[in-house]
Design an enzyme around this catalytic site. Structure first.
Site, PDB file in Angstrom:
ATOM      1  N   PHE A 135      34.230  -6.445  58.190  1.00  0.00           N
ATOM      2  CA  PHE A 135      35.242  -5.524  57.680  1.00  0.00           C
ATOM      3  C   PHE A 135      36.602  -6.028  58.117  1.00  0.00           C
ATOM      4  CE2 PHE A 135      38.145  -1.973  57.632  1.00  0.00           C
ATOM      5  CZ  PHE A 135      37.909  -1.452  56.376  1.00  0.00           C
ATOM      6  N   ASP A 220      39.402 -11.609  64.300  1.00  0.00           N
ATOM      7  CA  ASP A 220      39.892 -10.271  63.971  1.00  0.00           C
ATOM      8  C   ASP A 220      39.585  -9.345  65.150  1.00  0.00           C
ATOM      9  OD1 ASP A 220      40.403  -7.734  63.067  1.00  0.00           O
ATOM     10  OD2 ASP A 220      39.451  -7.998  61.111  1.00  0.00           O
ATOM     11  N   LYS A 249      44.839  -1.255  65.241  1.00  0.00           N
ATOM     12  CA  LYS A 249      44.243  -0.036  65.796  1.00  0.00           C
ATOM     13  C   LYS A 249      44.792   0.433  67.148  1.00  0.00           C
ATOM     14  CE  LYS A 249      40.178   0.535  62.996  1.00  0.00           C
ATOM     15  NZ  LYS A 249      39.807  -0.566  62.134  1.00  0.00           N
TER      16      LYS A 249
HETATM   17  C1  LIG Z   1      40.067  -1.175  60.930  1.00  0.00           C
HETATM   18  C2  LIG Z   1      39.891  -2.623  60.787  1.00  0.00           C
HETATM   19  C3  LIG Z   1      40.656  -3.373  59.875  1.00  0.00           C
HETATM   20  C4  LIG Z   1      41.640  -2.741  58.922  1.00  0.00           C
HETATM   21  O1  LIG Z   1      42.649  -2.051  59.571  1.00  0.00           O
HETATM   22  P1  LIG Z   1      43.545  -0.981  58.752  1.00  0.00           P
HETATM   23  O2  LIG Z   1      44.601  -0.588  59.744  1.00  0.00           O
HETATM   24  O3  LIG Z   1      42.642   0.143  58.362  1.00  0.00           O
HETATM   25  O4  LIG Z   1      44.098  -1.677  57.566  1.00  0.00           O
HETATM   26  C5  LIG Z   1      40.473  -4.746  59.842  1.00  0.00           C
HETATM   27  N1  LIG Z   1      39.591  -5.348  60.651  1.00  0.00           N
HETATM   28  C6  LIG Z   1      38.854  -4.666  61.536  1.00  0.00           C
HETATM   29  C7  LIG Z   1      37.913  -5.392  62.437  1.00  0.00           C
HETATM   30  C8  LIG Z   1      38.960  -3.288  61.629  1.00  0.00           C
HETATM   31  O5  LIG Z   1      38.188  -2.596  62.477  1.00  0.00           O
END
Ligand SMILES: *Cc1c(COP(=O)(O)O)cnc(C)c1O
Length: 400
Positions: A135, A220, A249
Site C-alpha cells: 500500500f 516506504d 502519518k
Molecule cells: C498510509 C500509507 C500511505 C499513504 O498515505 P496517505 O497520507 O494516506 O496518502 C502510503 N504508504 C504507506 C505504507 C501507508 O501506510
C-alpha cells in the site's frame, strides 16, 4: 435518534461516499482516549491509523501548533521558514542520513510517494518494482505501486512500468530487478496488508540487488516510521542504508505533513530546481508539529517505550491461549492479532461497543497502532476484555 445517528445521516448526504458510513462521530480526545458525540469514551488503539503518535491533545504538540499558528501558518514555498529548515535538519538527523542528503516536504503519504516516483524517473529508467500486498497511497501515481485490485482496477490504465513481486520472496525480487529498474519500493512492514514483516534479510537483499543494478532502493516508512516500530525508522533495524525513504502519518502527530528524504548527494541531485513542488508542503504549521513530535518522542523516551509496550502486548495476548487467536505479528506498536476465523470485523464492532477502537485490517487480523504514549495498563485493559469479545463472536449460521 442518537446524536451519532443524526450527524451520520447528514454525513451521508453531504460527504462523498468513498469511506462508506463511519461507525462513529468523534468529538474530541485526550491522551489515548477519544469520545463520540453521545459522550461514550473509547481507548484509541488505532491512533488515527498510526498518526496520533503523541495521542490526543498532548501539551507539547498543542502549544507548538498554537504558538506557530499565531506567528505564521503558511507562507508558500516561494519562501522558507525557521521551522521548515529545522524539521528538515531534524529528519536527516533521525534518519542517520549521510552528508549531502535532503528533504522534500509534502502534505501526505501519497504525495511523498509521488515525489519518490518522480525521483525514480530521473534515473532515466521507467521500471519500478513494488510488492504484492503493498500500500503506497491512492493518488494515481501511488496507486500504480499499490497492489490491491479493488483499489486499482476502477482506475486503469495506471502509470506503466510497475511490476509487483511476492513480498518477502527473495528469488522473485532477484528476477525482477534489472537494467530497466529505476527503483525498488518496499515497506519494511506492510501495514495495510495486515502487518506483514518483510524481515531484515529481505531488505538487505533489496539493497544488494538495487546497488548492483544501479537502481534506487526506496523504503516506504509512512506507517513504520517516526518511532512506530521501536526505532525512528524500521530500516534502521535491518542495517541497510536506502536511497530514499517516504515519511508521513506519525510525523505531524495529526497535522498533515509528508516527506521524501533523499540519501546522499547523488540521489539528492536527481531532482533539481523547478522539477517538483507543492503549495502547502512543509508549511510552518506542519513543520512546527513535526518538530514537536520528534522532540517529544525523544524527551519522553518513546522509542524504547514503543518496543517495550509492543512486546508486552504480544506476550499478554499470547498468554491468553485463546482458541480464536493464532498469534501476534509486527514490531513495536504496529501489531496485528491474528485470528483462526474470519471474525475480525465482528470483534472490532463488539470492541467498539465495549469502548475499544481496533482495526479489522484483514478478515482474520486486528491491527493495533496505538499512540506511542499508550501505557501498559491501558493495553492490559484491552487484553483483559479480549477473551470476552472473542467468545461473543458467532458463526454466521448461529446469527438470526
Ligand atoms: C498510509 C500509507 C500511505 C499513504 O498515505 P496517505 O497520507 O494516506 O496518502 C502510503 N504508504 C504507506 C505504507 C501507508 O501506510
Amino acid at each position: 435518534m442518537t446524536h451519532n445517528d443524526e450527524l451520520l445521516a447528514r454525513y451521508e448526504s453531504s460527504v462523498l461516499g468513498v469511506f462508506g458510513r463511519p461507525p462513529l462521530v468523534l468529538s474530541h480526545g485526550d491522551g489515548c482516549y477519544v469520545w463520540d458525540v453521545d459522550g461514550h469514551r473509547y481507548l484509541d488503539l488505532v491512533g488515527g491509523i498510526a498518526v496520533n503518535a503523541l495521542g490526543h491533545g498532548h501539551p507539547a504538540l498543542v502549544s507548538a501548533v498554537s504558538k506557530q499558528a499565531g506567528e505564521a501558518i503558511h507562507i508558500s514555498n516561494l519562501f522558507t521558514s525557521p521551522a521548515q529548515i529545522a524539521l528538515a535538519e531534524r529528519l536527516l538527523g533521525i534518519a542517520g542520513a549521510p552528508e549531502g542528503s535532503r528533504v522534500f516536504f509534502a502534505n501526505s503519504g501519497a504525495e511523498a510517494i509521488e515525489a519518490a516516483i518522480k525521483l525514480s524517473r530521473r534515473t532515466g529508467r521507467t521500471g519500478i518494482v513494488a510488492a504484492e500486498g503493498a500500500f503506497h497511497g491512492r493518488t494515481t501515481g501511488a496507486l500504480a505501486l499499490t497492489h490491491k485490485a479493488a483499489y486499482r482496477e476502477p482506475f486503469t490504465p495506471l502509470l506503466p512500468g510497475v511490476s509487483h513481486v511476492p513480498y518477502g520472496d527473495e528469488e522473485a525480487l532477484r528476477a525482477a530487478v534489472g537494467p530497466e529498474t529505476g527503483a525498488v519500493v518496499l515497506e519494511p512492514v506492510q501495514g495495510e496488508a495486515g502487518v506483514l514483516d518483510g524481515g531484515a534479510a529481505y531488505l538487505r537483499l533489496a539493497r544488494e540487488l538495487t546497488s548492483a543494478a544501479g537502481a534506487l532502493l526506496v523504503l516506504d516508512e509512512i506507517q513504520t516510521g517516526i518511532g512506530r516500530t521501536g526505532t525512528w525508522f524500521a530500516f534502521q533495524q535491518a542495517g541497510v542504508v536506502p536511497d530514499a525513504i517516504t515519511v508521513a502519518k506519525g510525523l505531524g502527530g495529526g497535522v498533515p505533513v509528508g516527506a521524501l528524504v533523499t540519501f546522499g548527494p547523488e540521489v539528492s541531485g536527481l531532482l533539481t530546481a523547478g522539477q517538483h513542488g507543492s503549495t502547502f508542503g512543509g508549511n510552518p504549521l506542519a513543520a512546527a508539529a513535526g518538530l514537536a513530535v520528534i522532540d517529544t518522542i525523544e524527551s519522553e523516551g518513546l522509542l524504547a517505550h514503543a518496543a517495550l509496550a509492543g512486546e508486552h502486548l504480544a506476550e499478554a495476548v499470547a498468554a491468553l491461549h485463546h482458541p480464536l487467536v493464532s498469534g501476534v505479528r509486527g514490531r513495536g506498536l504496529l501489531r496485528a492479532i491474528t485470528l483462526t476465523a474470519p471474525v475480525a470485523a465482528q470483534v472490532a464492532a463488539s470492541a467498539r461497543d465495549a469502548g475499544f477502537i481496533v482495526n479489522p485490517v484483514a478478515p482474520d487480523a486486528l491491527r493495533l497502532a496505538p499512540p506511542l504514549v499508550v501505557t501498559l495498563e491501558q493495553l492490559d485493559t484491552f487484553v483483559a476484555a479480549l477473551p470476552g469479545l472473542l467468545d461473543a463472536t458467532t458463526a454466521p449460521e448461529e446469527t438470526s
